[in-house]
Design an enzyme around this catalytic site. Structure first.
Site, PDB file in Angstrom:
ATOM      1  N   HIS A  32      35.185  47.097  37.457  1.00  0.00           N
ATOM      2  CA  HIS A  32      35.953  47.062  38.702  1.00  0.00           C
ATOM      3  C   HIS A  32      37.372  46.577  38.416  1.00  0.00           C
ATOM      4  O   HIS A  32      37.577  45.525  37.814  1.00  0.00           O
ATOM      5  CB  HIS A  32      35.244  46.119  39.684  1.00  0.00           C
ATOM      6  N   ASP A  34      40.995  45.616  40.027  1.00  0.00           N
ATOM      7  CA  ASP A  34      41.662  45.199  41.267  1.00  0.00           C
ATOM      8  C   ASP A  34      43.171  45.288  41.123  1.00  0.00           C
ATOM      9  O   ASP A  34      43.788  44.449  40.475  1.00  0.00           O
ATOM     10  CB  ASP A  34      41.276  43.755  41.601  1.00  0.00           C
ATOM     11  N   MET A  36      46.732  45.006  42.947  1.00  0.00           N
ATOM     12  CA  MET A  36      47.329  44.394  44.153  1.00  0.00           C
ATOM     13  C   MET A  36      48.842  44.548  44.114  1.00  0.00           C
ATOM     14  O   MET A  36      49.435  44.544  43.033  1.00  0.00           O
ATOM     15  CB  MET A  36      46.997  42.905  44.190  1.00  0.00           C
ATOM     16  N   MET A 136      34.425  44.731  51.943  1.00  0.00           N
ATOM     17  CA  MET A 136      34.950  43.461  51.433  1.00  0.00           C
ATOM     18  C   MET A 136      34.183  42.317  52.101  1.00  0.00           C
ATOM     19  O   MET A 136      34.103  42.243  53.331  1.00  0.00           O
ATOM     20  CB  MET A 136      36.440  43.326  51.764  1.00  0.00           C
ATOM     21  N   ASP A 174      32.090  43.556  47.652  1.00  0.00           N
ATOM     22  CA  ASP A 174      33.084  42.898  46.794  1.00  0.00           C
ATOM     23  C   ASP A 174      33.550  41.582  47.410  1.00  0.00           C
ATOM     24  O   ASP A 174      34.133  41.580  48.487  1.00  0.00           O
ATOM     25  CB  ASP A 174      34.268  43.861  46.623  1.00  0.00           C
ATOM     26  N   GLY A 175      33.280  40.487  46.687  1.00  0.00           N
ATOM     27  CA  GLY A 175      33.789  39.177  47.088  1.00  0.00           C
ATOM     28  C   GLY A 175      32.690  38.153  47.263  1.00  0.00           C
ATOM     29  O   GLY A 175      31.791  38.328  48.087  1.00  0.00           O
TER      30      GLY A 175
HETATM   31  C1  DX5 Z   1      39.321  40.327  45.669  1.00  0.00           C
HETATM   32  C2  DX5 Z   1      38.923  41.403  44.715  1.00  0.00           C
HETATM   33  C3  DX5 Z   1      37.625  41.161  44.081  1.00  0.00           C
HETATM   34  C4  DX5 Z   1      37.531  39.905  43.256  1.00  0.00           C
HETATM   35  C5  DX5 Z   1      36.134  39.383  43.427  1.00  0.00           C
HETATM   36  O1  DX5 Z   1      40.407  40.716  46.396  1.00  0.00           O
HETATM   37  O2  DX5 Z   1      38.853  42.651  45.376  1.00  0.00           O
HETATM   38  O3  DX5 Z   1      37.181  42.286  43.340  1.00  0.00           O
HETATM   39  O4  DX5 Z   1      37.796  40.097  41.886  1.00  0.00           O
HETATM   40  O5  DX5 Z   1      36.067  38.158  42.829  1.00  0.00           O
HETATM   41  P1  DX5 Z   1      34.810  37.206  43.070  1.00  0.00           P
HETATM   42  O6  DX5 Z   1      33.604  37.937  42.600  1.00  0.00           O
HETATM   43  O7  DX5 Z   1      35.154  36.023  42.247  1.00  0.00           O
HETATM   44  O8  DX5 Z   1      34.755  36.886  44.540  1.00  0.00           O
HETATM   45 ZN    ZN Z   2      37.900  44.367  44.266  1.00  0.00          ZN
END
Ligand code: DX5
Ligand code: ZN
Length: 217
Positions: A32, A34, A36, A136, A174-175
């Site tokens: 995965h 991420d 941003m 999310m 996710d999260g």
């Molecule tokens: C947050 C991301 C996640 C993040 C999850 O905005 O989209 O993918 O890496 O991290 P954990 O598993 O630590 O909550």
């Molecule tokens: Zn993510």
């Protein structure tokens, strides 16, 4: 078996090669990613130069989660990286149907991501076009946040929508995913678990990935 997509966001960026090697050895199905932009979410992570560096050594499929405005601009870059699934946020795509078709035309699988406050009902008309929905379970932007428990009933509602429509759309979460929340999620119909801090913060990241992979209803 649950599909596991460890989040690179929690890796050691000074030693990415070792972390990618660990992912390659592990039971992880996907990686995965991420991305941003500091606009849609209040943080900046990493972009294409990092993906280009890890791509030749990565043996798992890329599950790219774009937390950026105008994600459609980067379809060519992601397609060139052989991205498996491209996740775009519902909240930034006024012409979502067009973006989903563009992702498919570029040879990738389309997924739509919903923030915690966005209801699953907004997906009603686009669901048949999606390979996956990413819910999310934290507000996007940072790893290591606390799981929002409301996601469990939301996931159950989405599972029902998908099953009632006779579709095979995957549900990814996710999260704040760990063994406990992961088990609860799988019981309400989640197919794919993203885990950042639970994996990279574990004594044995590889064992944690195996444990998550073995979760079942
Ligand atoms: C947050 C991301 C996640 C993040 C999850 O905005 O989209 O993918 O890496 O991290 P954990 O598993 O630590 O909550
Ligand atoms: Zn993510």
């Amino acid at each position: 078996m649950t599909i596991v997509s460890p989040s690179l966001l929690s890796a050691d960026f000074a030693d990415l090669k070792s972390d990618v090697a660990m992912i390659n050895r592990s039971d992880a199905d996907w990686l995965h990613i991420d991305v941003m932009d500091g606009v849609f979410v209040p943080n900046i992570s990493f972009g294409f130069p990092i993906l280009k560096s890890i791509n030749p050594i990565l043996k798992k499929k890329l599950d790219v989660h774009l937390m950026i405005v105008e994600p459609q601009k980067f379809i060519p870059e992601l397609s060139a990286l052989n991205t498996h699934i491209m996740n775009v946020h519902y909240e930034v795509c006024p012409h979502l149907h067009r973006v989903v078709q563009q992702i498919k035309d570029a040879g990738m699988l389309p997924a739509v991501t919903l923030n915690p406050a966005t209801p699953v009902s907004v997906l009603e008309d686009i669901l048949p076009d999606l390979h996956m929905v990413l819910l999310m379970s934290v507000n996007p932007g940072f790893g290591g946040q606390k799981f929002i428990t409301h996601t469990l009933s939301k996931c159950a509602r989405l599972r029902k929508m998908i099953d009632d429509a006779g579709l095979h759309t995957l549900i990814e979460i996710d999260g704040g995913v760990n063994v406990q929340t992961g088990q609860q999620l799988v019981e309400v119909g989640a197919d794919v678990l993203v885990a950042g801090s639970a994996v990279f913060g574990a004594d044995s990241p590889e064992e944690m990935i195996s444990t998550l992979h073995q979760l079942h209803r």
